[in-house]
Design a protein around this motif. Structure first.
Motif, short mmCIF file in Angstrom:
data_model
loop_
_atom_site.label_atom_id
_atom_site.label_comp_id
_atom_site.label_asym_id
_atom_site.label_seq_id
_atom_site.Cartn_x
_atom_site.Cartn_y
_atom_site.Cartn_z
N VAL A 119 0.85 -1.19 0.00
CA VAL A 119 0.00 0.00 0.00
C VAL A 119 0.89 1.24 0.00
N THR A 120 0.51 2.23 -0.80
CA THR A 120 1.26 3.48 -0.83
C THR A 120 0.39 4.60 -1.36
N ALA A 121 0.84 5.83 -1.14
CA ALA A 121 0.27 7.01 -1.78
C ALA A 121 1.33 7.60 -2.69
N THR A 122 0.88 8.31 -3.71
CA THR A 122 1.85 8.81 -4.69
C THR A 122 1.31 10.01 -5.44
N GLY A 138 4.63 -10.85 -7.70
CA GLY A 138 3.36 -11.56 -7.62
C GLY A 138 2.52 -11.16 -6.44
N LEU A 139 2.61 -9.89 -6.03
CA LEU A 139 1.84 -9.37 -4.90
C LEU A 139 0.76 -8.41 -5.36
N ALA A 140 -0.24 -8.20 -4.53
CA ALA A 140 -1.24 -7.17 -4.79
C ALA A 140 -0.70 -5.82 -4.33
N ALA A 141 -1.21 -4.75 -4.93
CA ALA A 141 -0.82 -3.40 -4.53
C ALA A 141 -2.01 -2.47 -4.64
N ASP A 142 -2.12 -1.56 -3.68
CA ASP A 142 -3.14 -0.51 -3.72
C ASP A 142 -2.43 0.83 -3.63
N VAL A 143 -2.76 1.73 -4.55
CA VAL A 143 -2.08 3.01 -4.65
C VAL A 143 -3.11 4.13 -4.53
N PHE A 144 -2.86 5.07 -3.64
CA PHE A 144 -3.73 6.22 -3.41
C PHE A 144 -3.13 7.44 -4.10
N VAL A 145 -3.92 8.07 -4.96
CA VAL A 145 -3.43 9.14 -5.83
C VAL A 145 -4.18 10.43 -5.53
N PRO A 146 -3.49 11.53 -5.23
CA PRO A 146 -4.16 12.78 -4.91
C PRO A 146 -4.66 13.52 -6.14
N GLY A 161 -0.99 -3.26 -12.81
CA GLY A 161 -1.82 -4.24 -12.12
C GLY A 161 -2.27 -3.83 -10.74
N ALA A 162 -1.97 -2.61 -10.33
CA ALA A 162 -2.34 -2.16 -8.99
C ALA A 162 -3.76 -1.63 -8.96
N GLY A 163 -4.39 -1.71 -7.80
CA GLY A 163 -5.63 -1.01 -7.57
C GLY A 163 -5.35 0.45 -7.28
N VAL A 164 -6.14 1.35 -7.82
CA VAL A 164 -5.91 2.79 -7.65
C VAL A 164 -7.14 3.43 -7.01
N THR A 165 -6.89 4.20 -5.96
CA THR A 165 -7.94 5.01 -5.33
C THR A 165 -7.58 6.47 -5.53
N ARG A 176 -2.12 10.24 4.32
CA ARG A 176 -2.83 9.90 5.55
C ARG A 176 -3.83 8.77 5.32
N LEU A 177 -4.54 8.82 4.20
CA LEU A 177 -5.53 7.79 3.92
C LEU A 177 -4.86 6.44 3.69
N ALA A 178 -3.77 6.42 2.93
CA ALA A 178 -3.04 5.17 2.69
C ALA A 178 -2.55 4.57 4.00
N ALA A 179 -2.01 5.42 4.88
CA ALA A 179 -1.51 4.94 6.17
C ALA A 179 -2.63 4.37 7.01
N ASP A 180 -3.79 5.02 7.00
CA ASP A 180 -4.94 4.53 7.78
C ASP A 180 -5.42 3.18 7.26
N VAL A 181 -5.50 3.06 5.95
CA VAL A 181 -5.96 1.81 5.35
C VAL A 181 -4.99 0.68 5.66
N ALA A 182 -3.70 0.95 5.54
CA ALA A 182 -2.70 -0.09 5.83
C ALA A 182 -2.74 -0.50 7.29
N ALA A 183 -2.94 0.46 8.19
CA ALA A 183 -2.97 0.15 9.62
C ALA A 183 -4.15 -0.72 10.00
#
Length: 377
Positions: A119-122, A138-146, A161-165, A176-183
């Motif tokens: 999980v990350t923001a970018t 071969g892992l899943a990834a979720d990326v938060f984009v402002p 192949g990542a999920g994008v929010t 902050r949102l990425a950190a909250d989701v990961a936690a």
């Protein structure tokens, strides 16, 4: 932390005493790790004599990061080492373990456990790099984009192949949102390239990953028969790459001028240097999307305060012009990459250059951190 409108920051800062500050070097095994990655090769260090003549220096080089391990920016250096170290820690492997896919963990002595989700923001390039590492492993990834990241950059992250929010807010809020989701998810592993109190180990590994870029520069300058860098211009968002530059050049190798370059719409490092403390600025719109950050990394700040001896803010118009100039000379640079040349032009004026290290007239190195396809203007 103090907050200030970006307009309150002056466009220029110098602290020549920073050249005397020293710090320990980056870990020595990072470059060796990068050489094991598929497709690794040093990126070009391109000499541009016409720009050297324009700026009144003997030799000028551009470190061209428009194609780094198959991606159009330098960020994969930090993301690969950061992901590797985070996974090693998560699975109980030593840092020198090979980069292993989940199916190989048992063979290398690690604990398999449930699948990990990165999980990350970018604001563009870091997220794509993390997504590329997830795909490789071969892992899943979720990326938060402002808000404000170019649709092409968002599409490129999805293509890995990542999920994008997409977050309808500035970069700091996406972090902050990425950190909250990961936690909230035991399977999630946050791989963020900015630090805050309580979250500094992974960002430090990411900064360490950038050291390979500077190791390559040293070797390439020597191969070209050039003097060591006398001025290095570094684009800055939260300041992690600038931290890596400070770590490299203040570890006893030499004492060049380290010039930090930011958009005038988001000069968080420059404003913080003027206030002598970390400041959160109110950001505006800029084509330098990868540098549109409001707050310096808490990990980077002590290095930036002590080791940067010059900082400048540049306009979108200036970076658009320098991107065109670099393209005409055969270097593909997006707005963030072109910021280095815009910053050097702003710094190497008769009035300002007297504050720079004298050896800046010998060798200038500009970090062009992204190609023109990374974050289209």
């Amino acid at each position: 932390m103090a907050t200030a409108p970006a307009s309150l920051g002056l466009s220029w800062f110098t602290r020549p005493a920073a050249r005397a500050w020293t710090c320990p070097p980056a870990p020595a095994d990072v470059a060796s790790f990068h050489r094991t990655l598929p497709g690794y090769a040093p990126t070009p260090l391109v000499e541009l004599p016409s720009l050297a003549a324009e700026l009144g220096v003997r030799r000028l080089f551009v470190k061209d990061e428009s194609s780094r391990l198959g991606l159009p920016a330098f960020k994969i250096l930090g993301a690969s080492w950061g992901v590797h170290r985070a996974l090693c820690e998560h699975h109980g492997l030593p840092p020198r373990a090979p980069l292993a896919r989940p199916r190989d963990l048992a063979r290398h002595g690690g604990a398999a456990g449930p699948p990990v989700r990165l999980v990350t923001a970018t604001d563009g390039n870091h997220g794509r790099a993390v997504a590329a590492m997830a795909r490789m492993l071969g892992l899943a990834a979720d990326v938060f984009v402002p808000h404000g990241v170019h649709p092409a950059a968002v599409a490129a992250i999805k293509e890995e192949g990542a999920g994008v929010t997409e977050v309808p807010a500035p970069y700091d809020e996406a972090v902050r949102l990425a950190a909250d989701v990961a936690a909230s998810d035991p399977s999630a592993l946050l791989v963020q390239d900015t630090a805050w109190p309580g979250y500094e180990r992974v960002p430090q590994w990411i900064v360490d990953g950038y050291s390979t870029l500077f190791t390559e520069i040293d070797e390439q300058l020597a191969a070209a028969g050039a003097a060591p860098a006398g001025l290095v211009a570094v684009p800055a968002g939260v300041g992690s790459l600038a931290q890596a530059a400070v770590t490299h050049y203040r570890a006893g190798r030499s004492a060049p001028t380290l010039l930090c370059v930011e958009p005038d719409a988001a000069p968080c490092v420059l404003t913080s240097l003027h206030h002598d403390r970390p400041v959160t600025v109110q950001t505006g719109s800029t084509t330098m999307a990868g540098l549109n950050c409001a707050t310096p990394s808490s990990l980077a700040w002590p290095f930036l305060r002590s080791g940067l001896d010059a900082a400048v803010a540049v306009t979108d118009a200036a970076t658009a012009r320098t991107a065109r100039d670099l393209a005409a000379l055969g270097v593909s640079a997006g707005p963030c990459g072109a910021a280095s040349l815009a910053g050097a032009r702003a710094a190497l004026t008769p009035r300002r250059r007297s504050a720079l290290a004298p050896q800046h007239r010998e060798t200038v190195v500009l970090l062009s951190t992204e190609g023109s396809t990374a974050n289209p203007a």
